[in-house]
Design a protein around this motif. Structure first.
Motif, mmCIF file in Angstrom:
data_model
loop_
_atom_site.group_PDB
_atom_site.id
_atom_site.type_symbol
_atom_site.label_atom_id
_atom_site.label_comp_id
_atom_site.label_asym_id
_atom_site.label_seq_id
_atom_site.Cartn_x
_atom_site.Cartn_y
_atom_site.Cartn_z
ATOM 1 N N PHE A 56 3.220 -7.051 9.989
ATOM 2 C CA PHE A 56 4.573 -7.113 9.783
ATOM 3 C C PHE A 56 5.030 -6.695 8.456
ATOM 4 C CE2 PHE A 56 8.675 -8.568 9.128
ATOM 5 C CZ PHE A 56 9.589 -8.156 10.056
ATOM 6 N N ARG A 57 4.268 -7.306 7.631
ATOM 7 C CA ARG A 57 4.494 -7.187 6.136
ATOM 8 C C ARG A 57 4.374 -5.555 5.578
ATOM 9 N NH1 ARG A 57 8.214 -10.768 6.393
ATOM 10 N NH2 ARG A 57 7.477 -13.046 6.567
ATOM 11 N N SER A 58 3.336 -5.401 6.141
ATOM 12 C CA SER A 58 3.063 -3.710 5.863
ATOM 13 C C SER A 58 4.069 -2.836 6.625
ATOM 14 C CB SER A 58 1.631 -3.396 6.417
ATOM 15 O OG SER A 58 1.445 -3.243 7.893
ATOM 16 N N TYR A 59 4.538 -3.167 7.354
ATOM 17 C CA TYR A 59 5.582 -2.571 8.442
ATOM 18 C C TYR A 59 6.872 -2.542 7.427
ATOM 19 C CZ TYR A 59 3.366 -2.292 12.806
ATOM 20 O OH TYR A 59 2.338 -1.912 13.848
ATOM 21 N N GLU A 60 7.259 -3.648 6.931
ATOM 22 C CA GLU A 60 8.317 -3.779 5.945
ATOM 23 C C GLU A 60 8.344 -2.807 4.777
ATOM 24 O OE1 GLU A 60 10.275 -8.160 6.224
ATOM 25 O OE2 GLU A 60 8.382 -8.178 4.985
ATOM 26 N N ALA A 61 7.164 -2.881 3.928
ATOM 27 C CA ALA A 61 6.822 -2.219 3.019
ATOM 28 C C ALA A 61 6.855 -0.400 3.375
ATOM 29 C CB ALA A 61 5.502 -2.459 2.302
ATOM 30 N N SER A 62 6.458 -0.177 4.233
ATOM 31 C CA SER A 62 6.283 1.102 4.839
ATOM 32 C C SER A 62 7.822 1.742 5.079
ATOM 33 C CB SER A 62 5.620 1.364 5.949
ATOM 34 O OG SER A 62 6.016 1.164 7.134
ATOM 35 N N ILE A 63 8.643 1.012 5.675
ATOM 36 C CA ILE A 63 10.057 1.534 5.887
ATOM 37 C C ILE A 63 11.036 1.625 4.693
ATOM 38 C CG2 ILE A 63 9.845 0.673 8.202
ATOM 39 C CD1 ILE A 63 12.281 -1.221 7.195
ATOM 40 N N LEU A 64 10.967 0.869 3.553
ATOM 41 C CA LEU A 64 11.720 0.878 2.390
ATOM 42 C C LEU A 64 12.202 2.094 2.104
ATOM 43 C CD1 LEU A 64 10.743 -2.077 0.077
ATOM 44 C CD2 LEU A 64 13.049 -1.690 1.231
ATOM 45 N N SER A 65 11.296 3.385 1.861
ATOM 46 C CA SER A 65 11.491 4.293 1.376
ATOM 47 C C SER A 65 12.317 5.279 2.652
ATOM 48 C CB SER A 65 10.356 5.328 0.861
ATOM 49 O OG SER A 65 9.308 5.474 2.084
ATOM 50 N N GLU A 66 12.254 4.906 3.951
ATOM 51 C CA GLU A 66 13.097 5.542 4.766
ATOM 52 C C GLU A 66 14.323 5.089 4.941
ATOM 53 O OE1 GLU A 66 10.802 4.789 8.468
ATOM 54 O OE2 GLU A 66 8.857 5.363 7.441
ATOM 55 N N LEU A 67 14.879 4.027 4.502
ATOM 56 C CA LEU A 67 16.128 3.545 4.562
ATOM 57 C C LEU A 67 17.029 4.356 3.808
ATOM 58 C CD1 LEU A 67 15.353 -0.250 3.970
ATOM 59 C CD2 LEU A 67 15.839 1.026 6.368
ATOM 60 N N PRO A 68 18.442 4.452 3.940
ATOM 61 C CA PRO A 68 19.431 5.134 2.956
ATOM 62 C C PRO A 68 19.136 4.800 1.648
ATOM 63 C CG PRO A 68 20.379 4.198 5.018
ATOM 64 C CD PRO A 68 18.979 3.286 4.977
ATOM 65 N N GLN A 69 19.388 5.927 0.824
ATOM 66 C CA GLN A 69 19.370 5.896 -0.556
ATOM 67 C C GLN A 69 20.476 5.642 -1.386
ATOM 68 O OE1 GLN A 69 15.955 5.806 -2.071
ATOM 69 N NE2 GLN A 69 15.530 5.725 0.181
ATOM 70 N N GLN A 70 21.492 5.785 -0.508
ATOM 71 C CA GLN A 70 23.011 5.403 -1.154
ATOM 72 C C GLN A 70 23.944 5.326 -0.019
ATOM 73 O OE1 GLN A 70 23.941 9.005 -3.053
ATOM 74 N NE2 GLN A 70 24.334 10.206 -1.331
ATOM 75 N N ASP A 71 25.089 4.628 -0.399
ATOM 76 C CA ASP A 71 26.141 4.311 0.641
ATOM 77 C C ASP A 71 25.557 3.485 1.828
ATOM 78 O OD1 ASP A 71 27.970 5.374 -1.428
ATOM 79 O OD2 ASP A 71 27.693 7.525 -0.285
ATOM 80 N N ALA A 72 25.118 2.369 1.562
ATOM 81 C CA ALA A 72 24.585 1.697 2.995
ATOM 82 C C ALA A 72 24.486 0.142 2.350
ATOM 83 C CB ALA A 72 23.286 2.150 3.512
#
Length: 175
Positions: A56-72
Motif C-alpha cells: 500500500f505504501r508503495s502505491y501511495e508513493a507511485s501515485i503522487l506524481s499522477e495527482l494534479p500539479q496545481q489548482d487542487a
C-alpha cells in the motif's frame, strides 16, 4: 496555485476539511486513498489484508506524481507523510497543511468507524505509539493547524485567508 496537501493522522479531519475547502475555493478534491482504490480496483482495507502495508505504501508513493500539479486540494492517507520522499515531493510541489488533533478526539471521532485498517479501538496504547511515531513527520509541513474543537467551516476560512496572504506575496510563519 500549487496543490494544497492536507496531512495528518486518521480522523484529524482531512476528508471533511478537504471537501469543504474544495467547495470554498472552487477546486477539485482528490483523496489519495480513493485514488488508489480506483487505480488498483481494491479497497484500502483489502490491499492491507491481502497485499500488506508495504505494498500500500508503495502505491501511495507511485501515485503522487499522477495527482494534479496545481489548482487542487489533495487529502492524503494518514501514512503518506511518513515517507521522506513523499514529504519532500509534497513540500516542493505544493502547500502542505498538517491538520493536528489530539488522539483522544480522534478516538471519539472514529469510535464507530471500522473502515480503517490500522486503527484499533481495543489497542489504544498501540494507536498512541503509531500517532506519536508519525507526529515528527506531520510537523514537516508549511503550516500546522489545530482541528480539535473547531468548526470545519472556520478551519476552511482560516486556510482560505492564509492562502490569500501567500498569493499576495506576504509570508506567514509556520504556526
Amino acid at each position: 496555485m500549487k496543490p494544497i496537501y492536507l496531512t495528518g493522522f486518521m480522523g484529524s479531519g482531512k476528508t471533511t476539511i478537504g471537501s469543504l475547502l474544495g467547495k470554498r475555493l472552487n477546486l477539485p478534491v482528490v483523496d489519495t486513498d480513493h485514488y488508489i482504490e480506483e487505480k488498483y480496483s481494491r479497497k484500502v482495507a483489502e490491499i492491507f489484508s491481502l497485499l500488506g502495508e508495504e505494498v500500500f505504501r508503495s502505491y501511495e508513493a507511485s501515485i503522487l506524481s499522477e495527482l494534479p500539479q496545481q489548482d487542487a486540494v489533495i487529502t492524503t492517507g494518514g501514512g503518506m507523510a511518513v515517507s521522506e520522499p513523499n514529504r519532500k515531493y509534497m513540500l516542493e510541489n505544493g502547500f502542505v497543511i498538517f491538520l493536528s488533533c489530539p488522539l483522544d478526539t480522534i478516538f471519539e471521532r472514529l469510535k464507530e468507524d471500522e473502515s480503517r485498517p490500522l486503527f484499533d479501538h481495543e489497542k489504544k496504547r498501540e494507536m498512541e505509539k503509531l500517532y506519536d511515531s508519525r507526529l515528527p513527520f506531520y510537523r514537516e509541513c508549511h503550516w500546522v493547524l489545530e482541528t480539535s474543537g473547531e468548526d470545519p467551516a472556520n478551519i476552511v476560512e482560516k486556510i482560505a485567508a492564509r492562502l490569500e496572504l501567500s498569493d499576495s506575496g506576504q509570508t506567514v510563519e509556520k504556526q
